[in-house]
Design an enzyme around this catalytic site. Structure first.
Site, PDB file in Angstrom:
ATOM      1  N   PRO A 114      36.589  41.475  37.737  1.00  0.00           N
ATOM      2  CA  PRO A 114      37.308  42.737  37.542  1.00  0.00           C
ATOM      3  C   PRO A 114      38.718  42.440  37.039  1.00  0.00           C
ATOM      4  O   PRO A 114      39.324  41.432  37.426  1.00  0.00           O
ATOM      5  CB  PRO A 114      37.335  43.353  38.945  1.00  0.00           C
ATOM      6  CG  PRO A 114      37.117  42.216  39.881  1.00  0.00           C
ATOM      7  CD  PRO A 114      36.296  41.201  39.150  1.00  0.00           C
ATOM      8  N   LYS A 115      39.215  43.290  36.173  1.00  0.00           N
ATOM      9  CA  LYS A 115      40.590  43.140  35.688  1.00  0.00           C
ATOM     10  C   LYS A 115      41.499  43.862  36.683  1.00  0.00           C
ATOM     11  O   LYS A 115      41.727  45.067  36.589  1.00  0.00           O
ATOM     12  CB  LYS A 115      40.741  43.708  34.277  1.00  0.00           C
ATOM     13  CG  LYS A 115      42.091  43.414  33.649  1.00  0.00           C
ATOM     14  CD  LYS A 115      42.147  43.904  32.210  1.00  0.00           C
ATOM     15  CE  LYS A 115      43.472  43.517  31.561  1.00  0.00           C
ATOM     16  NZ  LYS A 115      44.625  44.135  32.242  1.00  0.00           N
ATOM     17  N   VAL A 116      41.991  43.120  37.643  1.00  0.00           N
ATOM     18  CA  VAL A 116      42.801  43.684  38.713  1.00  0.00           C
ATOM     19  C   VAL A 116      44.132  44.154  38.136  1.00  0.00           C
ATOM     20  O   VAL A 116      44.792  43.438  37.374  1.00  0.00           O
ATOM     21  CB  VAL A 116      43.006  42.649  39.832  1.00  0.00           C
ATOM     22  CG1 VAL A 116      43.877  43.221  40.940  1.00  0.00           C
ATOM     23  CG2 VAL A 116      41.655  42.193  40.386  1.00  0.00           C
ATOM     24  N   ASP A 127      41.512  48.014  35.858  1.00  0.00           N
ATOM     25  CA  ASP A 127      41.553  48.764  34.599  1.00  0.00           C
ATOM     26  C   ASP A 127      40.582  48.200  33.574  1.00  0.00           C
ATOM     27  O   ASP A 127      40.745  48.394  32.382  1.00  0.00           O
ATOM     28  CB  ASP A 127      42.969  48.841  34.026  1.00  0.00           C
ATOM     29  CG  ASP A 127      43.573  47.484  33.729  1.00  0.00           C
ATOM     30  OD1 ASP A 127      42.950  46.456  34.075  1.00  0.00           O
ATOM     31  OD2 ASP A 127      44.670  47.432  33.152  1.00  0.00           O
ATOM     32  N   GLY A 128      39.540  47.505  34.058  1.00  0.00           N
ATOM     33  CA  GLY A 128      38.524  46.983  33.160  1.00  0.00           C
ATOM     34  C   GLY A 128      37.911  45.723  33.745  1.00  0.00           C
ATOM     35  O   GLY A 128      37.960  45.485  34.960  1.00  0.00           O
TER      36      GLY A 128
END
Length: 584
Positions: free
Chosen positions: A121-123, A275-276
């Protein structure tokens, strides 16, 4: 600097497609200077006080807008200027940043000829470098410009969730990761970004203690010059107390797997804001080769923003069938989820005036329930505050049953309403169709189409003979529809429940009802009863219902209808000033 990187890298590829505003040089200079000054004020508050005065997404998108304007008007140097940073501490290994891809096709292309791939996950937080020497955390540096950043060592050493001692392979190591705000059950699709990035950054830069520091954790996403094997790196990180990386890193071989995880994490409860996703190769170059903008072994696929900032291009007004004036903003088109949004309903004139919205303003839009676009806020107002004049008031539920130039919009709205399945069910005739028929056949009033012959409809320019015949059948069938459908067509102010319960089957009985009688109908109170009496006895409605009787429409065929009509069975337009002949 985290803000600058986000604003630039997120949308760099979109600049070539952006539309430049048609401004004079003087206006362009004025708008650019005003927005530059505002962003400078936000940056000053952020860098000097650790305070974010604007939502992360709004900041990113207005920064994008400023850079687009600067490119449009030839100020390339200004467009590439970076905000001032106080960071002077050099990173042992540079932060490369992450290239952004736009869709699954781009991911498949990037994955081609690459192996040992992993997804995370793009934290959403603030990037940091952690340096451990002889088992101790000796340096923590904000990302800054990727080469140098601000010294956050003392603050990070005090964070209770970040290990200050390490052993084994991590005793002497450089780690890169994301300081993030711990969340419980955060569902990105429902809750959005929560301004988490700015809250973390503010807490780290603010002088003095902050209760928020107890909730800040770290997600390690890079270990330059660490073990060659990704599984080895993940295991060692977990053993050292960096618990999130191994738990949220998945091996993949196909783009479809990454896409499935992206969707799963977007809709599932997570312990952080995202966010991605990030897709990276387990095989990385030596740390000495890492440079800002050169991270070829890693890409990010961001979620579509839940809200977007866009420009208001025009303000227009529409008059509905009941006379209500609605305000519509035409926007520079933006993509939200699977919808291309280029219009948003602002509601009433009064609400538009409260919003103080003019063409050239920047607004944040999102999707409400059922995917309906809405305005969240006005985020930037242009220097030119020229606003259109709304239509004069005076439209009511009893105006515009007759076609006049002043009544065009309300009259068309009334016609469009007739097509609804719950009204006269005239299938296949939308607004464009009604406008065409009105333009060609010059309707006098709302029901003039009932007199059109087969031949007239089949010979209507813009309609095929077959389509004209179909319309004629639809119009003819409308005469036989139940009386309550025609009450809907007239716009009688009865709620649906009252219409369904109404036993009256002709107009004469309705006209004979008094206030007390109306209040005995479900859903009708004193105020509505008075409106109903006014409505059914209004001269316009008397004229129209008398005319409907001549057309054989159900419910209007009583021996006597209290009303008047003009010569030759045509309804007299009360607005004409003519005195109609009254039936006995």
């Amino acid at each position: 600097m985290w803000r600058w990187a986000g604003a630039v890298m997120m949308v760099w590829s979109g600049y070539g497609m952006a539309v430049c505003p048609v401004w004079s040089h003087a206006k362009a200079e004025q708008e650019i200077n005003r927005l530059s000054a505002q962003i400078a004020r936000w940056d000053k508050a952020y860098w000097q006080d650790g305070v974010s005065n604007v939502n992360d997404e709004v900041y990113d998108q207005l920064s994008e807008q400023l850079k687009q304007w600067q490119r449009c008007f030839g100020d390339e140097h200004a467009a590439l200027m970076l905000p001032a940073t106080r960071g002077t501490t050099r990173h042992p290994v540079s932060h490369t940043g992450v290239e952004k891809i736009k869709d699954s096709a781009a991911l498949r292309e990037w994955m081609r000829n690459r192996g040992d791939l992993w997804v995370q996950p793009k934290v959403d937080g603030v990037a940091v470098t952690l340096v451990y020497r002889q088992g101790r955390l000796v340096q923590a540096t904000s990302r800054g410009d990727g080469l140098k950043g601000e010294d956050w060592t003392t603050k990070v050493q005090a964070l209770p969730r970040i290990p200050v001692h390490t052993t084994g392979l991590l005793a002497n190591s450089v780690l890169q990761g994301e300081l993030f705000l711990r969340r419980e059950g955060h569902i990105q699709q429902q809750m959005g970004g929560m301004n988490a990035r700015a809250r973390v950054a503010g807490a780290m830069m603010r002088h003095g203690e902050s209760a928020l520091l107890n909730d800040i954790d770290v997600f390690i996403w890079a270990w330059p010059d660490g073990p060659a094997s990704m599984p080895q790196r993940l295991t060692a990180l977990t053993q050292a107390g960096f618990l999130w990386t191994e738990a949220w890193t998945r091996k993949i071989t196909r783009a479809e797997e990454a896409e499935a995880l992206r969707q799963q994490w977007y809709h599932s409860p997570l312990p952080f804001v995202t966010d991605g996703i990030v897709v990276r190769s387990g095989q990385e170059p030596k740390g000495e080769e890492w440079l800002p903008g050169e991270g070829r072994w890693v890409v990010a696929w961001k979620y579509a923003p839940a809200a977007r900032v866009t420009e208001v291009k025009a303000i227009t007004f529409t008059v509905g069938r009941t006379g209500r004036i609605a305000v519509v903003a035409t926007l520079e088109p933006v993509q939200l989820d699977d919808k291309r949004v280029q219009r948003v309903n602002l509601g009433s004139v009064a609400r538009w005036q409260r919003l103080d919205l003019a063409p050239g303003d920047q607004i944040q839009v999102s999707l409400a329930g059922q995917g309906i676009p809405r305005i969240d806020s006005v985020v930037w107002r242009g220097a030119d505050r020229t606003k259109p004049e709304p239509p004069a008031s005076g439209y009511t539920p009893l105006t515009c049953f007759y076609a006049t130039p002043a009544c065009r919009e309300q009259f068309i709205a009334r016609l469009v309403r007739l097509s609804a399945p719950s009204v006269l069910n005239i299938e296949g005739v939308g607004e464009a169709g009604w406008r065409l028929l009105h333009q060609i056949h010059h309707f006098e009033h709302l029901f003039s189409w009932l007199t059109l012959s087969k031949a007239q409809l089949q010979q209507t320019p813009g309609l095929s003979a077959q389509r004209g015949l179909q319309l004629w059948h639809r119009f003819d069938l409308a005469r036989q529809l139940p009386f309550t459908r025609w009450l809907e067509a007239l716009g009688v102010p009865l709620p649906r429940t009252a219409l369904n319960a109404l036993r009256d089957q002709d107009w004469l009985i309705l006209q004979q009802r008094d206030e007390r009688s109306w209040q005995q109908v479900a859903g009708v109170g004193q105020a509505r009863a008075r409106r109903l009496i006014e409505f059914v006895h209004h001269p316009t409605l008397i004229a129209l219902t008398s005319w409907l009787r001549t057309q054989g429409v159900k419910g209007f065929q009583a021996e006597k209808i209290s009303g008047c009509r003009g010569d030759n069975g045509k309804p007299a337009d009360p607005a004409s000033g003519a005195t109609p002949a009254c039936e006995p």
